[in-house]
Design a protein around this motif. Sequence first.
Motif, PDB file in Angstrom:
ATOM      1  N   SER A 197       0.839  -1.210   0.000  1.00 37.49           N
ATOM      2  CA  SER A 197       0.000   0.000   0.000  1.00 37.49           C
ATOM      3  C   SER A 197       0.867   1.251   0.000  1.00 37.49           C
ATOM      4  CB  SER A 197      -0.917   0.005   1.225  1.00 37.49           C
ATOM      5  OG  SER A 197      -1.783  -1.097   1.237  1.00 37.49           O
ATOM      6  N   TYR A 198       1.914   1.213   0.798  1.00 34.88           N
ATOM      7  CA  TYR A 198       2.866   2.327   0.855  1.00 34.88           C
ATOM      8  C   TYR A 198       3.520   2.554  -0.507  1.00 34.88           C
ATOM      9  CZ  TYR A 198       7.751   3.889   1.293  1.00 34.88           C
ATOM     10  OH  TYR A 198       8.965   4.488   1.085  1.00 34.88           O
ATOM     11  N   MET A 199       3.977   1.476  -1.139  1.00 36.71           N
ATOM     12  CA  MET A 199       4.644   1.588  -2.432  1.00 36.71           C
ATOM     13  C   MET A 199       3.719   2.191  -3.485  1.00 36.71           C
ATOM     14  SD  MET A 199       6.570  -2.077  -2.435  1.00 36.71           S
ATOM     15  CE  MET A 199       6.626  -2.072  -4.204  1.00 36.71           C
ATOM     16  N   LEU A 200       2.462   1.743  -3.470  1.00 32.49           N
ATOM     17  CA  LEU A 200       1.517   2.202  -4.480  1.00 32.49           C
ATOM     18  C   LEU A 200       1.152   3.668  -4.284  1.00 32.49           C
ATOM     19  CD1 LEU A 200      -0.177   1.524  -6.918  1.00 32.49           C
ATOM     20  CD2 LEU A 200      -1.967   0.685  -5.399  1.00 32.49           C
ATOM     21  N   THR A 201       0.852   4.056  -3.054  1.00 34.45           N
ATOM     22  CA  THR A 201       0.463   5.446  -2.799  1.00 34.45           C
ATOM     23  C   THR A 201       1.642   6.397  -3.031  1.00 34.45           C
ATOM     24  OG1 THR A 201       0.816   4.999  -0.421  1.00 34.45           O
ATOM     25  CG2 THR A 201      -1.442   4.972  -1.234  1.00 34.45           C
ATOM     26  N   LYS A 202       2.848   5.924  -2.785  1.00 29.01           N
ATOM     27  CA  LYS A 202       4.023   6.741  -3.099  1.00 29.01           C
ATOM     28  C   LYS A 202       4.197   6.841  -4.607  1.00 29.01           C
ATOM     29  CE  LYS A 202       8.854   7.445  -1.812  1.00 29.01           C
ATOM     30  NZ  LYS A 202      10.036   6.877  -1.104  1.00 29.01           N
ATOM     31  N   GLU A 203       3.931   5.733  -5.298  1.00 30.05           N
ATOM     32  CA  GLU A 203       4.006   5.721  -6.770  1.00 30.05           C
ATOM     33  C   GLU A 203       3.007   6.713  -7.367  1.00 30.05           C
ATOM     34  OE1 GLU A 203       5.596   3.739 -10.339  1.00 30.05           O
ATOM     35  OE2 GLU A 203       6.145   3.523  -8.235  1.00 30.05           O
ATOM     36  N   TRP A 204       1.901   6.921  -6.682  1.00 31.75           N
ATOM     37  CA  TRP A 204       0.882   7.865  -7.132  1.00 31.75           C
ATOM     38  C   TRP A 204       1.258   9.316  -6.837  1.00 31.75           C
ATOM     39  CZ3 TRP A 204      -3.932   4.942  -4.806  1.00 31.75           C
ATOM     40  CH2 TRP A 204      -4.309   3.921  -5.690  1.00 31.75           C
ATOM     41  N   LEU A 212       3.317   7.534   4.488  1.00 30.18           N
ATOM     42  CA  LEU A 212       4.092   7.061   5.635  1.00 30.18           C
ATOM     43  C   LEU A 212       3.209   6.486   6.750  1.00 30.18           C
ATOM     44  CD1 LEU A 212       7.046   9.605   5.885  1.00 30.18           C
ATOM     45  CD2 LEU A 212       7.077   7.228   5.092  1.00 30.18           C
ATOM     46  N   PRO A 213       2.103   7.122   7.126  1.00 26.53           N
ATOM     47  CA  PRO A 213       1.192   6.456   8.076  1.00 26.53           C
ATOM     48  C   PRO A 213       0.707   5.108   7.562  1.00 26.53           C
ATOM     49  CG  PRO A 213       0.654   8.777   7.920  1.00 26.53           C
ATOM     50  CD  PRO A 213       1.677   8.500   6.853  1.00 26.53           C
ATOM     51  N   GLU A 229       0.313  10.319  13.164  1.00 25.00           N
ATOM     52  CA  GLU A 229      -0.640   9.951  12.118  1.00 25.00           C
ATOM     53  C   GLU A 229      -0.712   8.433  11.948  1.00 25.00           C
ATOM     54  OE1 GLU A 229       0.441  14.203  11.260  1.00 25.00           O
ATOM     55  OE2 GLU A 229       1.462  12.415  12.016  1.00 25.00           O
ATOM     56  N   ALA A 230       0.443   7.757  12.054  1.00 23.06           N
ATOM     57  CA  ALA A 230       0.457   6.295  11.968  1.00 23.06           C
ATOM     58  C   ALA A 230      -0.332   5.683  13.116  1.00 23.06           C
ATOM     59  CB  ALA A 230       1.892   5.776  11.981  1.00 23.06           C
ATOM     60  N   ALA A 231      -0.211   6.277  14.302  1.00 22.15           N
ATOM     61  CA  ALA A 231      -0.957   5.789  15.464  1.00 22.15           C
ATOM     62  C   ALA A 231      -2.457   6.005  15.286  1.00 22.15           C
ATOM     63  CB  ALA A 231      -0.468   6.497  16.731  1.00 22.15           C
ATOM     64  N   VAL A 232      -2.835   7.152  14.731  1.00 22.32           N
ATOM     65  CA  VAL A 232      -4.245   7.437  14.462  1.00 22.32           C
ATOM     66  C   VAL A 232      -4.817   6.402  13.491  1.00 22.32           C
ATOM     67  CG1 VAL A 232      -5.828   9.057  13.334  1.00 22.32           C
ATOM     68  CG2 VAL A 232      -4.113   9.906  14.948  1.00 22.32           C
ATOM     69  N   LEU A 233      -4.088   6.115  12.434  1.00 28.52           N
ATOM     70  CA  LEU A 233      -4.542   5.150  11.432  1.00 28.52           C
ATOM     71  C   LEU A 233      -4.635   3.751  12.029  1.00 28.52           C
ATOM     72  CD1 LEU A 233      -5.371   4.519   8.563  1.00 28.52           C
ATOM     73  CD2 LEU A 233      -2.950   4.429   7.920  1.00 28.52           C
ATOM     74  N   ASN A 234      -3.664   3.385  12.838  1.00 27.00           N
ATOM     75  CA  ASN A 234      -3.686   2.075  13.492  1.00 27.00           C
ATOM     76  C   ASN A 234      -4.917   1.925  14.379  1.00 27.00           C
ATOM     77  OD1 ASN A 234      -2.934   0.625  16.289  1.00 27.00           O
ATOM     78  ND2 ASN A 234      -1.902  -0.465  14.625  1.00 27.00           N
ATOM     79  N   LEU A 235      -5.206   2.965  15.149  1.00 24.96           N
ATOM     80  CA  LEU A 235      -6.351   2.909  16.057  1.00 24.96           C
ATOM     81  C   LEU A 235      -7.667   2.899  15.285  1.00 24.96           C
ATOM     82  CD1 LEU A 235      -7.167   2.805  18.999  1.00 24.96           C
ATOM     83  CD2 LEU A 235      -7.139   5.291  19.053  1.00 24.96           C
ATOM     84  N   ALA A 236      -7.754   3.688  14.221  1.00 26.54           N
ATOM     85  CA  ALA A 236      -8.966   3.713  13.393  1.00 26.54           C
ATOM     86  C   ALA A 236      -9.212   2.345  12.765  1.00 26.54           C
ATOM     87  CB  ALA A 236      -8.844   4.783  12.320  1.00 26.54           C
ATOM     88  N   ASP A 237      -8.145   1.710  12.304  1.00 27.47           N
ATOM     89  CA  ASP A 237      -8.236   0.374  11.700  1.00 27.47           C
ATOM     90  C   ASP A 237      -8.744  -0.630  12.728  1.00 27.47           C
ATOM     91  OD1 ASP A 237      -7.956  -1.656   9.814  1.00 27.47           O
ATOM     92  OD2 ASP A 237      -5.837  -1.978  10.253  1.00 27.47           O
ATOM     93  N   PHE A 238      -8.194  -0.560  13.937  1.00 29.66           N
ATOM     94  CA  PHE A 238      -8.625  -1.459  15.005  1.00 29.66           C
ATOM     95  C   PHE A 238     -10.098  -1.265  15.342  1.00 29.66           C
ATOM     96  CE2 PHE A 238      -9.636  -1.626  19.542  1.00 29.66           C
ATOM     97  CZ  PHE A 238      -9.522  -3.000  19.775  1.00 29.66           C
ATOM     98  N   LEU A 239     -10.517  -0.019  15.519  1.00 28.72           N
ATOM     99  CA  LEU A 239     -11.901   0.255  15.901  1.00 28.72           C
ATOM    100  C   LEU A 239     -12.874  -0.185  14.806  1.00 28.72           C
ATOM    101  CD1 LEU A 239     -11.551   3.777  17.588  1.00 28.72           C
ATOM    102  CD2 LEU A 239     -11.909   1.576  18.709  1.00 28.72           C
ATOM    103  N   THR A 240     -12.481   0.000  13.559  1.00 27.72           N
ATOM    104  CA  THR A 240     -13.338  -0.418  12.441  1.00 27.72           C
ATOM    105  C   THR A 240     -13.562  -1.922  12.466  1.00 27.72           C
ATOM    106  OG1 THR A 240     -12.515   1.414  11.080  1.00 27.72           O
ATOM    107  CG2 THR A 240     -13.601  -0.403   9.924  1.00 27.72           C
ATOM    108  N   GLN A 241     -12.491  -2.684  12.727  1.00 27.76           N
ATOM    109  CA  GLN A 241     -12.618  -4.136  12.808  1.00 27.76           C
ATOM    110  C   GLN A 241     -13.391  -4.549  14.058  1.00 27.76           C
ATOM    111  OE1 GLN A 241      -9.114  -6.596  11.574  1.00 27.76           O
ATOM    112  NE2 GLN A 241      -8.047  -4.637  11.532  1.00 27.76           N
ATOM    113  N   ALA A 242     -13.106  -3.892  15.179  1.00 23.21           N
ATOM    114  CA  ALA A 242     -13.757  -4.255  16.439  1.00 23.21           C
ATOM    115  C   ALA A 242     -15.261  -3.999  16.396  1.00 23.21           C
ATOM    116  CB  ALA A 242     -13.125  -3.474  17.598  1.00 23.21           C
ATOM    117  N   ILE A 243     -15.662  -2.908  15.740  1.00 22.89           N
ATOM    118  CA  ILE A 243     -17.092  -2.599  15.612  1.00 22.89           C
ATOM    119  C   ILE A 243     -17.755  -3.540  14.620  1.00 22.89           C
ATOM    120  CG2 ILE A 243     -18.732  -0.812  14.850  1.00 22.89           C
ATOM    121  CD1 ILE A 243     -16.764   1.270  15.930  1.00 22.89           C
ATOM    122  N   GLY A 244     -16.958  -4.075  13.684  1.00 25.05           N
ATOM    123  CA  GLY A 244     -17.487  -5.053  12.728  1.00 25.05           C
ATOM    124  C   GLY A 244     -18.024  -4.441  11.449  1.00 25.05           C
TER     125      GLY A 244
END
Length: 289
Positions: A197-204, A212-213, A229-244
């Motif tokens: 994902s990092y490689m592709l978004t950097k390629e864009w 980087l996040p 920002e990486a921590a924010v994204l990590n937490l958002a990803d976790f909450l999205t999965q936890a909520i289902g």
Amino acid sequence: LVAAIKRTENIPTLPKVLTRITEEMNSDNYSIKNIGDMMAHDVSLSARILKIVNSPFYGFPQRIHSINHAIVLLGANVLKSIVISTSAFTIMKEAMEGLWEHSLFCAFASKEIALWINNCNKQGKGGEGCNKNVQKTGGIDADMMFSAGLLHDIGKIIIATTLKEEFKKILEISKNDKRPLIDIEHEILHISHDQLSYMLTKEWNLPASIYLPIKYHHDVRLANDFKMEAAVLNLADFLTQAIGIGYSKNAFIEAVNEDSLNIIGADFGFIKHIVNEIYSFKDELYIFD
């Protein structure tokens, strides 16, 4: 593996309109009219922007009918996010059922957490959901976090479309062994979806505040720049999965990342506040249909 992926025809590319819009916006005296004219050539994109700007998520009091008016209200960063989102949405919808819902909700959650941190920085610990441990920042670009949230799993699309058999095996092992997807990816591919994902978004040629996040959203300790920002994204990803919401293809949900909580300076009260704020976003997912 990376060379083989770059040669494949399945790698998604951003629409040409984004390149033209970006070039116009980088001009010192860019014209809203010119951007609006560019948008007008893409009917589906224009319709989607109007849907989003009129959605309850943005909460503008009056209905917006003009694409130029929408551009003024949204601003450059949000506009770029929506154009990117349109491209990514189509790819996700076709390639992996449930991933676009997961990604879009994660985008909403990332933006909300960023806004919350910015608000706490202004109000101090007296703000709703804030506590004395909230880390001081120079401000997080909430719109960039929206884009990072939407695109953080785009690497899964690359694996699913270019390495189909390996991807099936990865999903099966993760489900049977109840282990994180990223661990199995490393074992079988020696690379993981966050790196792709990092490689592709950097390629864009997206900004570092997005790619980087994305690169470090599974291991925030490794991030030097944009660690918050990486921590924010990590937490958002976790909450999205936890909520289902949606399906990230990850059969195993890890515990909340304490490193992310420490970097943000968040506690249980923060998590409760954010969940209350973002839960209603599930009703907003229709805007991309």
